[in-house]
Motif scaffolding. Structure first.
Motif, PDB file in Angstrom:
ATOM      1  N   SER A   1       1.807   3.805   8.978  1.00 15.60           N
ATOM      2  CA  SER A   1       0.829   3.541   7.942  1.00 15.60           C
ATOM      3  C   SER A   1      -0.550   4.009   8.371  1.00 15.60           C
ATOM      4  O   SER A   1      -0.964   3.772   9.513  1.00 15.60           O
ATOM      5  N   ARG A   2      -1.253   4.668   7.484  1.00 18.36           N
ATOM      6  CA  ARG A   2      -2.614   5.119   7.788  1.00 18.36           C
ATOM      7  C   ARG A   2      -3.639   4.014   7.521  1.00 18.36           C
ATOM      8  O   ARG A   2      -4.778   4.101   7.967  1.00 18.36           O
TER       9      ARG A   2
ATOM     10  N   THR B   1       0.711  -4.367   3.595  1.00 15.38           N
ATOM     11  CA  THR B   1       1.821  -5.305   3.657  1.00 15.38           C
ATOM     12  C   THR B   1       3.069  -4.508   3.317  1.00 15.38           C
ATOM     13  O   THR B   1       3.147  -3.875   2.264  1.00 15.38           O
ATOM     14  N   VAL B   2       4.036  -4.530   4.189  1.00 14.94           N
ATOM     15  CA  VAL B   2       5.156  -3.590   4.144  1.00 14.94           C
ATOM     16  C   VAL B   2       6.257  -4.051   3.190  1.00 14.94           C
ATOM     17  O   VAL B   2       6.671  -5.212   3.195  1.00 14.94           O
ATOM     18  N   ALA B   3       6.752  -3.096   2.392  1.00 14.41           N
ATOM     19  CA  ALA B   3       7.923  -3.330   1.549  1.00 14.41           C
ATOM     20  C   ALA B   3       8.621  -1.996   1.328  1.00 14.41           C
ATOM     21  O   ALA B   3       7.969  -0.992   1.050  1.00 14.41           O
ATOM     22  N   GLY B   4       9.946  -1.997   1.481  1.00 14.99           N
ATOM     23  CA  GLY B   4      10.716  -0.802   1.172  1.00 14.99           C
ATOM     24  C   GLY B   4      11.369  -0.130   2.357  1.00 14.99           C
ATOM     25  O   GLY B   4      12.002   0.923   2.192  1.00 14.99           O
TER      26      GLY B   4
ATOM     27  N   ALA C   1      -3.944  -0.532  10.325  1.00 15.72           N
ATOM     28  CA  ALA C   1      -3.865   0.914  10.202  1.00 15.72           C
ATOM     29  C   ALA C   1      -3.334   1.518  11.495  1.00 15.72           C
ATOM     30  O   ALA C   1      -3.688   1.085  12.588  1.00 15.72           O
ATOM     31  N   GLY C   2      -2.458   2.519  11.344  1.00 18.15           N
ATOM     32  CA  GLY C   2      -1.887   3.185  12.508  1.00 18.15           C
ATOM     33  C   GLY C   2      -0.609   2.570  13.025  1.00 18.15           C
ATOM     34  O   GLY C   2      -0.030   3.075  13.995  1.00 18.15           O
ATOM     35  N   THR C   3      -0.136   1.513  12.385  1.00 19.21           N
ATOM     36  CA  THR C   3       1.078   0.853  12.846  1.00 19.21           C
ATOM     37  C   THR C   3       2.318   1.693  12.538  1.00 19.21           C
ATOM     38  O   THR C   3       2.493   2.175  11.417  1.00 19.21           O
ATOM     39  N   ALA C   4       3.177   1.851  13.537  1.00 21.86           N
ATOM     40  CA  ALA C   4       4.458   2.519  13.332  1.00 21.86           C
ATOM     41  C   ALA C   4       5.399   1.548  12.621  1.00 21.86           C
ATOM     42  O   ALA C   4       5.564   0.402  13.047  1.00 21.86           O
ATOM     43  N   LEU C   5       6.014   2.015  11.543  1.00 19.77           N
ATOM     44  CA  LEU C   5       6.844   1.145  10.713  1.00 19.77           C
ATOM     45  C   LEU C   5       8.338   1.340  10.938  1.00 19.77           C
ATOM     46  O   LEU C   5       9.112   0.381  10.889  1.00 19.77           O
TER      47      LEU C   5
ATOM     48  N   ALA D   1      -0.513   3.679  -4.360  1.00 18.03           N
ATOM     49  CA  ALA D   1       0.476   3.920  -3.311  1.00 18.03           C
ATOM     50  C   ALA D   1      -0.173   3.784  -1.941  1.00 18.03           C
ATOM     51  O   ALA D   1      -1.319   4.192  -1.735  1.00 18.03           O
ATOM     52  N   ALA D   2       0.562   3.214  -1.017  1.00 17.88           N
ATOM     53  CA  ALA D   2       0.059   3.107   0.351  1.00 17.88           C
ATOM     54  C   ALA D   2       0.103   4.474   1.027  1.00 17.88           C
ATOM     55  O   ALA D   2       0.951   5.314   0.709  1.00 17.88           O
ATOM     56  N   ASP D   3      -0.807   4.686   1.949  1.00 14.26           N
ATOM     57  CA  ASP D   3      -0.864   5.951   2.690  1.00 14.26           C
ATOM     58  C   ASP D   3       0.025   5.833   3.922  1.00 14.26           C
ATOM     59  O   ASP D   3      -0.362   5.260   4.940  1.00 14.26           O
TER      60      ASP D   3
END
Length: 279
Positions: free
Chosen positions: A43-44, A48-51, A80-84, A269-271
């Motif tokens: 994530s740039r 909050t993560v979904a999908g 920001a910058g977190t690897a998902l 949309a999230a980046d």
């Protein structure tokens, strides 16, 4: 994976739209058939993560033996910058699935992120945040899933699982009393919710047997008067004109629920990007 949603069908249709009859001509032209790829979706922005399970399904659809490793949990709020998610497998397959996976993950994470912001805005008021039916056709179950990941609560999924008498129903039925009375007589087994636009509709709706009131497009002062009139006899829901600037004042009127169409209708949309060899 998501109740009531055909994930396999959605993934297949989405990939078919992108690949067409010729497939990914760029990856086929540039990359050896046995080429390998390891990449990380990150994530740039703070989100909050979904999908993530949907993203994984896209990669596995084109490379069933690829390795997919979620690095955070659904519903996590990250900086920001977190690897998902990390994925490794056939390079052609993973690159062919990349855009479909990202489009879905970005859309759902955007909804979850916006929902989380609204939930935070009303924290401590006792009000519950609801979504609506204002969704992209064919993606309602996904959108409502994302709302849950953001901490919101789902309103009715469709016209089949919730009885909501709105202004056009009232006009067509001949008034609030007639509409509510007819709904009660239908014995659907569902609670009867009624939209009211004015204070003078409240008592007729309750007298006719409304189980819940939707207070539509009322200012906070008017909402407070409406809540006082209802006096706890049924749950109340505020709707219309709700945004991050107004929602706190709306929640502080004492309404039970607040429904927000923009959660699913216009969440940005999230980046999120997929980077080769990262992580």
């Amino acid at each position: 994976m998501i109740d009531g949603f055909d994930v396999a069908g959605f993934v297949a249709a989405t990939l078919a739209e992108d690949l067409g009859e010729r497939g990914d001509v760029t990856s086929t032209a540039c990359i050896p058939a046995d080429g390998r790829l390891t990449a990380v979706l990150s994530s740039r922005d703070a989100v909050t993560v979904a999908g993530l399970p949907l993203a994984a399904a896209f990669f596995r659809a084109l490379d069933p033996v690829c390795t997919v490793e979620p690095l955070v949990k659904e519903g996590d709020s990250v900086t920001a910058g977190t690897a998902l998610l990390r994925v490794a497998g056939n390079a052609r397959a993973l690159l062919s699935a990349e855009r479909s996976a990202l489009n879905t993950l970005q859309h759902l994470t955007g909804i979850a992120t916006l929902t989380a912001a609204y939930v935070a805005a009303i924290a401590g008021t006792g009000a519950t945040l609801l979504d609506t039916r204002k969704t992209i056709p064919g993606m309602r179950r996904l959108a409502k899933y994302a709302v849950r990941m953001g901490g919101g609560t789902n309103h009715r999924v469709g016209l089949f699982d919730g009885l909501l008498i709105k202004d056009n129903h009232i006009a067509a039925a001949g008034g609030v009393t007639a509409a509510v009375s007819a709904a009660r007589a239908a014995n659907s087994g569902l609670p009867v919710q009624v939209e009211v636009d004015t204070l003078d509709q409240i008592e007729p709706a309750l007298a006719a047997g409304a189980d819940r009131l939707l207070l539509d497009n009322m200012s906070p002062p008017l909402l407070a008067r409406a809540v006082a009139l209802v006096a706890g006899r049924v749950p109340t829901e505020a709707s219309g004109g709700v945004n991050l600037t107004t929602i706190r004042a709306i929640a502080e009127t004492g309404v039970t629920f607040i429904s927000v169409g923009r959660l699913t209708q216009s969440a940005p949309a999230a980046d999120i990007g997929m980077d080769y060899g990262s992580g």
